[in-house]
Design a protein around this motif. Sequence first.
Motif, PDB file in Angstrom:
ATOM      1  N   PRO A  85      -4.758  -0.248  -8.480  1.00 42.75           N
ATOM      2  CA  PRO A  85      -3.651  -0.849  -7.481  1.00 42.75           C
ATOM      3  C   PRO A  85      -4.186  -1.447  -6.231  1.00 42.75           C
ATOM      4  CG  PRO A  85      -2.845   1.247  -8.594  1.00 42.75           C
ATOM      5  CD  PRO A  85      -4.362   1.083  -8.902  1.00 42.75           C
ATOM      6  N   GLU A  86      -5.097  -0.576  -5.712  1.00 42.51           N
ATOM      7  CA  GLU A  86      -5.490  -0.918  -4.218  1.00 42.51           C
ATOM      8  C   GLU A  86      -6.199  -2.320  -4.199  1.00 42.51           C
ATOM      9  OE1 GLU A  86      -8.414   2.051  -5.628  1.00 42.51           O
ATOM     10  OE2 GLU A  86      -6.387   1.809  -5.629  1.00 42.51           O
ATOM     11  N   LYS A  87      -6.772  -2.898  -5.428  1.00 43.14           N
ATOM     12  CA  LYS A  87      -7.316  -4.101  -5.601  1.00 43.14           C
ATOM     13  C   LYS A  87      -6.457  -5.248  -5.857  1.00 43.14           C
ATOM     14  CE  LYS A  87     -11.908  -2.061  -6.931  1.00 43.14           C
ATOM     15  NZ  LYS A  87     -12.898  -2.099  -7.901  1.00 43.14           N
ATOM     16  N   VAL A  88      -5.273  -5.037  -5.831  1.00 43.56           N
ATOM     17  CA  VAL A  88      -4.105  -6.047  -6.150  1.00 43.56           C
ATOM     18  C   VAL A  88      -3.490  -6.094  -4.647  1.00 43.56           C
ATOM     19  CG1 VAL A  88      -2.096  -6.634  -7.263  1.00 43.56           C
ATOM     20  CG2 VAL A  88      -4.076  -5.476  -8.595  1.00 43.56           C
ATOM     21  N   GLN A  89      -3.620  -7.276  -4.169  1.00 45.25           N
ATOM     22  CA  GLN A  89      -2.922  -7.708  -2.848  1.00 45.25           C
ATOM     23  C   GLN A  89      -1.992  -8.332  -2.895  1.00 45.25           C
ATOM     24  OE1 GLN A  89      -5.689  -9.452   0.051  1.00 45.25           O
ATOM     25  NE2 GLN A  89      -3.998  -9.235   1.670  1.00 45.25           N
ATOM     26  N   ILE A  90      -0.556  -7.915  -2.586  1.00 44.41           N
ATOM     27  CA  ILE A  90       0.657  -8.557  -2.584  1.00 44.41           C
ATOM     28  C   ILE A  90       0.853  -9.304  -1.176  1.00 44.41           C
ATOM     29  CG2 ILE A  90       3.001  -8.678  -3.317  1.00 44.41           C
ATOM     30  CD1 ILE A  90       2.605  -6.662  -5.541  1.00 44.41           C
ATOM     31  N   HIS A  91       1.087 -10.385  -1.115  1.00 41.23           N
ATOM     32  CA  HIS A  91       1.589 -11.182   0.069  1.00 41.23           C
ATOM     33  C   HIS A  91       3.214 -11.667   0.052  1.00 41.23           C
ATOM     34  CE1 HIS A  91      -2.426 -11.991   1.132  1.00 41.23           C
ATOM     35  NE2 HIS A  91      -2.812 -12.343  -0.162  1.00 41.23           N
ATOM     36  N   THR A  92       3.831 -10.776   0.527  1.00 42.48           N
ATOM     37  CA  THR A  92       5.618 -10.828   0.280  1.00 42.48           C
ATOM     38  C   THR A  92       5.821 -12.088   1.457  1.00 42.48           C
ATOM     39  OG1 THR A  92       5.773  -8.600   0.042  1.00 42.48           O
ATOM     40  CG2 THR A  92       7.630  -9.627   0.597  1.00 42.48           C
ATOM     41  N   THR A  93       6.469 -12.877   0.723  1.00 44.93           N
ATOM     42  CA  THR A  93       7.181 -14.126   1.200  1.00 44.93           C
ATOM     43  C   THR A  93       8.531 -13.871   1.531  1.00 44.93           C
ATOM     44  OG1 THR A  93       7.876 -15.321  -0.718  1.00 44.93           O
ATOM     45  CG2 THR A  93       5.335 -15.789   0.058  1.00 44.93           C
ATOM     46  N   PHE A  94       9.168 -14.822   2.235  1.00 44.21           N
ATOM     47  CA  PHE A  94      10.535 -14.545   2.380  1.00 44.21           C
ATOM     48  C   PHE A  94      11.118 -14.871   1.062  1.00 44.21           C
ATOM     49  CE2 PHE A  94      10.098 -16.031   6.962  1.00 44.21           C
ATOM     50  CZ  PHE A  94      10.733 -14.906   7.415  1.00 44.21           C
ATOM     51  N   ALA A 108       0.853  -1.178  -0.159  1.00 40.72           N
ATOM     52  CA  ALA A 108       0.056  -0.139   0.121  1.00 40.72           C
ATOM     53  C   ALA A 108       0.914   1.226   0.088  1.00 40.72           C
ATOM     54  CB  ALA A 108      -0.766  -0.014   1.366  1.00 40.72           C
ATOM     55  N   PRO A 109       0.326   2.402  -0.364  1.00 42.99           N
ATOM     56  CA  PRO A 109       1.007   3.629  -0.571  1.00 42.99           C
ATOM     57  C   PRO A 109       1.765   4.184   0.776  1.00 42.99           C
ATOM     58  CG  PRO A 109      -0.612   3.889  -1.719  1.00 42.99           C
ATOM     59  CD  PRO A 109      -0.904   2.571  -1.152  1.00 42.99           C
ATOM     60  N   VAL A 110       0.874   3.636   1.843  1.00 41.24           N
ATOM     61  CA  VAL A 110       1.360   4.149   3.399  1.00 41.24           C
ATOM     62  C   VAL A 110       2.688   3.453   3.663  1.00 41.24           C
ATOM     63  CG1 VAL A 110      -0.937   4.469   3.853  1.00 41.24           C
ATOM     64  CG2 VAL A 110       0.007   2.148   4.375  1.00 41.24           C
ATOM     65  N   TYR A 111       3.081   2.416   2.798  1.00 43.37           N
ATOM     66  CA  TYR A 111       4.385   1.813   3.109  1.00 43.37           C
ATOM     67  C   TYR A 111       5.746   2.111   2.439  1.00 43.37           C
ATOM     68  CZ  TYR A 111       1.724  -1.091   6.486  1.00 43.37           C
ATOM     69  OH  TYR A 111       1.133  -1.860   7.263  1.00 43.37           O
ATOM     70  N   GLN A 147       7.080   1.272  -2.310  1.00 45.74           N
ATOM     71  CA  GLN A 147       7.470   0.339  -1.451  1.00 45.74           C
ATOM     72  C   GLN A 147       8.546  -0.765  -2.012  1.00 45.74           C
ATOM     73  OE1 GLN A 147       3.917  -1.431   0.198  1.00 45.74           O
ATOM     74  NE2 GLN A 147       5.132  -3.174   1.447  1.00 45.74           N
ATOM     75  N   MET A 148       9.486  -0.571  -1.483  1.00 47.49           N
ATOM     76  CA  MET A 148      10.775  -1.228  -2.219  1.00 47.49           C
ATOM     77  C   MET A 148      11.906  -1.740  -1.157  1.00 47.49           C
ATOM     78  SD  MET A 148      13.546   0.725  -2.448  1.00 47.49           S
ATOM     79  CE  MET A 148      14.474  -0.168  -3.907  1.00 47.49           C
ATOM     80  N   THR A 149      12.538  -2.605  -1.673  1.00 48.49           N
ATOM     81  CA  THR A 149      14.015  -3.171  -0.909  1.00 48.49           C
ATOM     82  C   THR A 149      15.084  -3.217  -1.682  1.00 48.49           C
ATOM     83  OG1 THR A 149      12.698  -4.358   0.697  1.00 48.49           O
ATOM     84  CG2 THR A 149      14.944  -4.615   0.762  1.00 48.49           C
TER      85      THR A 149
END
Length: 703
Positions: free
Chosen positions: A367-376, A87-90, A98-100
């Motif tokens: 974009p807000e309707k796309v949910q990304i679950h970040t795994t390891f 989400a943009p808040v992150y 949002q990136m690493t």
Amino acid sequence: MQVAAGSAAGLLLSFYVPQGLRAAPKAAQPPPLSPNAFVRIGTDDSVTVVLAHSEMGQGIWTGLAMLIAEELECDWSKVRSEHAPTAPVYGHPLMHFQMTGGSSTTNGEFERYRTVGAMAKDMLVRAAAARWKVSPATCVAAKGVITHGKDQLTYGQVAEEAMKLNPPAKVKLKDPKDWKLIGTVVRRLDTPEKITGKAQFGMDVHFPGLRTAVVLRPPAFGAKLVKFDAADALKVPGVEKVVPTANGVAVVAAHFWAAKLGRDALRAEWTKPEGGGADSAKLLADFRAQARKPGVVAAQVGKVEDAMAAAKSRVEAEYDVPYLAHAPMEPLNCTAKIDGDRCEIWTGTQFQTGDQMAAAKILGTTPEKVQIHTTFLGGAFGRRASPVADFVAEAVIVAKAAGVPVKVVWTREDDMRGGYYRPAFVHRIQVGVDARGMPAAWDQTVVGQSIIAGTPLEALVMKNGIDHSSIEGIAESPYVEKTPALRVSLHSPKTPITVLWWRSVGNTHTAFAVESMVDELAHAAGKDPLAYRLELLKDKPRHANALKVAAEKAGWGTAPAAGRARGLAMHESFGSIVAEVVEISIEQGRIRVHEVTCSVDCGTAVNPLGVEAQIQGSVAFGLTAALHGKLNIADGVVQESNFHDYPMLRMVDMPRIAVHIIPSQAKMGGIGEPATAPIAPAVANAVFALTKQRLRSLPLRLA
């Protein structure tokens, strides 16, 4: 500032980044006053740190939690971490999405995460004080317990009451002398679940109804799909569907092996690449030719031609590096599930914002309707930070075409031959030296593909056609920047080969060229390589100190064992200075690295154990490239396919690595990448010291 109820019930604290701290163009800025970091305190006294970044082995699962815990004064044994949703808040505080990457997580979040910890502590103390009807100033918080006289309450006991309070407008952070966690050795929070197998990586994702897909991609760079015949593939037991992708064909099956066999049975026709296809040997020759012509000037000081003509002598050399694969332990994969105009994605990604936007565009949704679950992430090194979201977009396309949830799995061969490599580069350096052998003129021409050109980031990052990542670490090198006459020019040829950032990015080749040349200058001047460098660094105390520490700890100036020699290199990148001294020998015609002594000045070392691990890992990663790494491309086809012909550094070849962290008050730098850059030149310089062969091409090969 916002306070809200968390899923575990209790206190959920978030805070805002002031609008004035954002430097991105206005249109790219997140909504003002949006929360972008969280800590959740449960009624069971648990403390959950929600990370806006991806854990891919670099240790932020622990490091960022330490920042909050330091100010929160909680019980460290109750701390856990989890990946945030997308989400943009992150948004990253420095990059606004949002990136690493860029070794920027810990230094980018250092203020914010400590601030959230201090705010949470303030609210918890006020809640306890209100229950006791005393002044908060008379209460003490430590190890997750608030005390007033003989009265005590745990954080969990007052978490719900704290949730209802207004957060403080301002908090005072601890003086570094009062830190209890920061700067101490802390074992990683993610280690137990990785040892037991509980940790979930992208490849582990599974749920009822999920299908596996394997994609047949173009066999050569520039080839395009003409047609395909799925009849034989559909005969393979377990294969359910065969669907086209943007430029390939996906076989969807009940399990991986069926999908793989189905792909093997596919019949497809492809166009031939234009001009016969890319050839890495021919490209290298072309790059060498371009290096002898002026490029776009990226940095210039003084009059180089005049200074070169007036120099007592000239030292010239050409250095080259090949295309490199990232080759992470976990090959690429991505799971996508589409439900109407909504989509869920499970993957190990470094670039959540870009992936979310790409998926939304493919599906014609927001974009807000796309949910990304970040795994390891089972390794990444830049490959999982694609600005074009290639492997995520492909999975969404396959799921959309197949009409079922799909996990797209890349085999090792797919991963190795799938493009997005570290670009090949050629550096031509001419240095005019004075009577003392010191640089009076430095002229460096760089030739190699731009990582940024042709991506959505080009308009934001590139200026005057210059991709700074192609030349980073040259003009700002402490050896080079004070040269009276300096010129750095750049050619950025276009090829069909897709390229991407790779651990340490441009520093991987600029450090090799610059540090090798400095070593050549030292020997041309008849001076000790360390003494020569220290003379160049007389106005750079941090850099000089890093070199001195590494040299002293390695025994520089003393005789190594018979048949061995030492070499050294130092480079600054991502705000950290790393010096490395290696000790090598030649065994059966091959270079053997026995010892690597490292010093690092990274400012505050939040977790020294984590810093040491990253230096060690970076050295191993860089040694793999220095001694082995090379992709050969002929007719547009990558010749290497797996670890038998693209070898990694083996355990038997791993040197002893000593890491010395220099206490420093300097601004905090990054640590995940800087130690990769100096290892190749350090080894090359040691080879020269031992054999008098100057190796100017990577991987290093003896004549």
